[in-house]
Scaffold this active site. Structure first.
Site, PDB file in Angstrom:
ATOM      1  CE1 TYR A 208      -4.257  -1.627   0.041  1.00  0.00           C
ATOM      2  CE2 TYR A 208      -2.800  -3.379   0.818  1.00  0.00           C
ATOM      3  CZ  TYR A 208      -4.009  -2.970   0.283  1.00  0.00           C
ATOM      4  OH  TYR A 208      -4.958  -3.904  -0.036  1.00  0.00           O
ATOM      5  CG  ASP A 262      -5.185  -8.947   7.674  1.00  0.00           C
ATOM      6  OD1 ASP A 262      -5.054  -7.783   7.253  1.00  0.00           O
ATOM      7  OD2 ASP A 262      -5.619  -9.886   6.969  1.00  0.00           O
ATOM      8  CG  ASP A 312      -5.971   1.100   5.557  1.00  0.00           C
ATOM      9  OD1 ASP A 312      -6.883   1.620   4.876  1.00  0.00           O
ATOM     10  OD2 ASP A 312      -4.865   0.775   5.073  1.00  0.00           O
ATOM     11  CB  CYS A 352      -9.480   2.746   0.032  1.00  0.00           C
ATOM     12  SG  CYS A 352      -9.870   1.030   0.335  1.00  0.00           S
TER      13      CYS A 352
HETATM   14  N1  SAH Z   1      -3.539  -1.250   6.242  1.00  0.00           N
HETATM   15  C1  SAH Z   1      -2.885  -2.103   5.295  1.00  0.00           C
HETATM   16  C2  SAH Z   1      -3.747  -2.414   4.108  1.00  0.00           C
HETATM   17  C3  SAH Z   1      -5.059  -3.052   4.440  1.00  0.00           C
HETATM   18  S1  SAH Z   1      -5.706  -4.035   3.150  1.00  0.00           S
HETATM   19  C4  SAH Z   1      -1.556  -1.474   4.871  1.00  0.00           C
HETATM   20  O1  SAH Z   1      -1.385  -0.277   5.095  1.00  0.00           O
HETATM   21  O2  SAH Z   1      -0.714  -2.179   4.335  1.00  0.00           O
HETATM   22  C5  SAH Z   1      -7.025  -4.818   3.921  1.00  0.00           C
HETATM   23  C6  SAH Z   1      -6.638  -5.991   4.788  1.00  0.00           C
HETATM   24  O3  SAH Z   1      -7.810  -6.370   5.491  1.00  0.00           O
HETATM   25  C7  SAH Z   1      -6.160  -7.238   4.068  1.00  0.00           C
HETATM   26  O4  SAH Z   1      -4.933  -7.641   4.597  1.00  0.00           O
HETATM   27  C8  SAH Z   1      -7.237  -8.302   4.324  1.00  0.00           C
HETATM   28  O5  SAH Z   1      -6.689  -9.601   4.553  1.00  0.00           O
HETATM   29  C9  SAH Z   1      -7.861  -7.780   5.578  1.00  0.00           C
HETATM   30  N2  SAH Z   1      -9.283  -8.086   5.822  1.00  0.00           N
HETATM   31  C10 SAH Z   1     -10.325  -7.907   4.982  1.00  0.00           C
HETATM   32  N3  SAH Z   1     -11.498  -8.133   5.627  1.00  0.00           N
HETATM   33  C11 SAH Z   1     -11.183  -8.478   6.900  1.00  0.00           C
HETATM   34  C12 SAH Z   1     -11.937  -8.808   8.062  1.00  0.00           C
HETATM   35  N4  SAH Z   1     -13.267  -8.806   8.030  1.00  0.00           N
HETATM   36  N5  SAH Z   1     -11.283  -9.072   9.198  1.00  0.00           N
HETATM   37  C13 SAH Z   1      -9.926  -9.041   9.232  1.00  0.00           C
HETATM   38  N6  SAH Z   1      -9.156  -8.726   8.190  1.00  0.00           N
HETATM   39  C14 SAH Z   1      -9.778  -8.437   7.030  1.00  0.00           C
END
Ligand code: SAH
Length: 408
Positions: A208, A262, A312, A352
């Site tokens: 990201y 996550d 995020d 986003c």
């Molecule tokens: N903040 C991160 C990017 C987040 S991307 C950075 O800065 O690098 C979104 C993430 O949320 C992914 O890793 C995905 O595996 C996770 N995700 C999606 N839905 C989720 C949920 N309901 N519970 C936990 N993790 C989740």
């Protein structure tokens, strides 16, 4: 009109030329009166108004609702390899100032760089390219040649596997376009912190990049909190942590612990490796694999508390049709996260979803604050780094928005 430059002409319905005259780069299918010629997918067409006047050169996307994307509003332009080379060189040059700070940079960001649908990220000496519209897909090899010339990087990998490809009638494509297949994560360095990037199977192109300035802001906020906590350990919670980008920034700022939540085991494993890369141990970078919604409920029951929380999540609203449901989900996680915040603590909250603008997002979070029954101030709004600009004539290009809140 110079004859021979465009094989086909797209006649725009009377009145529908206005957005093009305001330099918005998209022509929707419903705005087309008729087409003269039989353009193939990705072909350059001339957009012509109902009175026969030239509007723009554009790429034809026969299967997309966005039927044409503008290359240029200048009748004198020729959309040829030297034109593409100039656009690519200009995009690369605009990012030159970031070189001292990082070697993970978005070099091309679609409409904002006058190359609709093209995304190019650079990780050290590796380029990763996404062709997300018919025009750039048709000119892919020309674009790759221009990128190699502009950067000197010969290793180019394609990650044209985003869901939007399907809406363009394009199949998903991944693979090597130049140089070697990367066999291990690429290591990049940003603000003195090292991160591993898996360009082959990571999210987006692996990292990201857009959160660069917000990672720095987290680090600065931790430094403020350390003064505020007067020697007490500062504890950070990173929800939807992916590979721990924000957590590494927090640890670099002096947080005692950064807890990553996550649902993805691979992402959390990579977060652990990122900690090692920077000399932090498993007692500092903590991981819990869980669904964030359920985890937040349990954390409230267990009365866990944190000094800084990052929220995020992935895009909850992939289109306008999902806004209401997404708004409820954003409100829920924000309300729950606010309940875990120590007095004086900070919340970095992001969306986003392009379909939710910054004013709506702020209203949703304000609703969460009211329900959480705590006193909170907005310190500032946050956005993507300056290698992810938005053309002022293309507001759809703004997608990442965030708020920095502090509990009083
Ligand atoms: N903040 C991160 C990017 C987040 S991307 C950075 O800065 O690098 C979104 C993430 O949320 C992914 O890793 C995905 O595996 C996770 N995700 C999606 N839905 C989720 C949920 N309901 N519970 C936990 N993790 C989740």
């Amino acid at each position: 009109m110079r004859p021979g430059l465009a094989e086909s002409q797209v006649i725009v319905r009377d009145g529908k030329e206005r957005s093009l005259e305001r330099r918005h780069p998209w022509l929707y299918a419903g705005a087309i009166e008729h087409v003269i010629g039989d353009p193939v997918s990705g072909a350059t067409v001339a957009l012509i108004d109902a009175r026969g006047g030239f509007l723009a050169w554009a790429a034809w996307s026969p299967q997309s609702m966005i039927r044409a994307r503008v290359w240029s509003f200048d009748i004198g332009d020729r959309i040829d390899p030297s034109w593409f080379a100039a656009r690519v060189a200009r995009a690369v040059e605009r990012r030159g100032h970031l070189a001292g700070r990082t070697n993970a940079v978005r070099l091309v960001f679609g409409e904002a760089d006058g190359l609709p649908g093209l995304v190019v990220d650079r990780y050290d000496a590796q380029l990763v390219i996404q062709c997300l519209a018919a025009g750039v897909a048709a000119h892919r090899d020309t674009l790759v040649g221009a990128l190699v010339a502009a950067t000197g990087c010969v290793d180019v990998y394609e990650r044209s596997d985003a869901a939007v490809r399907a809406r363009e009638g394009l199949e998903s494509i991944t693979g090597v376009l130049g140089g070697l297949t990367p066999s291990a994560p690429i290591e990049v360095e940003e603000d003195g912190i090292r991160y591993g990037v898996d360009i082959v199977s990571g999210h987006k192109t692996g990292f990201y990049i857009d959160q660069r300035d917000n990672r720095r802001a987290v680090r600065e906020e931790i430094e403020r909190l350390r003064a505020h906590r007067m020697g007490e350990p500062v504890e950070m919670l990173n929800t939807f942590s992916y590979t721990g980008g924000f957590s590494l920034a927090a640890l670099a700022g002096g947080a005692a612990t950064a807890l990553n939540v996550d649902s993805s085991a691979e992402a959390l494993a990579m977060a652990g490796l990122n900690a090692q890369r920077n000399g932090f141990g498993p007692d500092q970078l903590l991981v819990e694999q869980s669904d964030v919604f359920g985890w937040l409920t349990q954390a409230a029951q267990a009365q866990r508390r944190f000094d800084l929380i990052v929220l995020d999540p992935p895009k909850f609203a992939p289109s306008a049709a999902h806004v209401e449901r997404a708004a409820r989900a954003y409100k829920e996680i924000n309300r729950k996260a606010l309940g875990l915040l120590r007095p004086g603590g900070a919340l970095f909250t992001f969306s986003c979803s392009g379909a939710i603008d910054v004013d709506l997002f702020q209203k949703i979070v304000a609703g969460a604050v009211i329900d959480a029954k705590i006193e909170v101030s907005l310190i500032r709004r946050l956005g993507a780094g300056d290698d992810h600009p938005m053309a002022m004539t293309h507001p759809e290009g703004e997608y990442l928005k965030g708020l920095l809140l502090r509990r009083t």
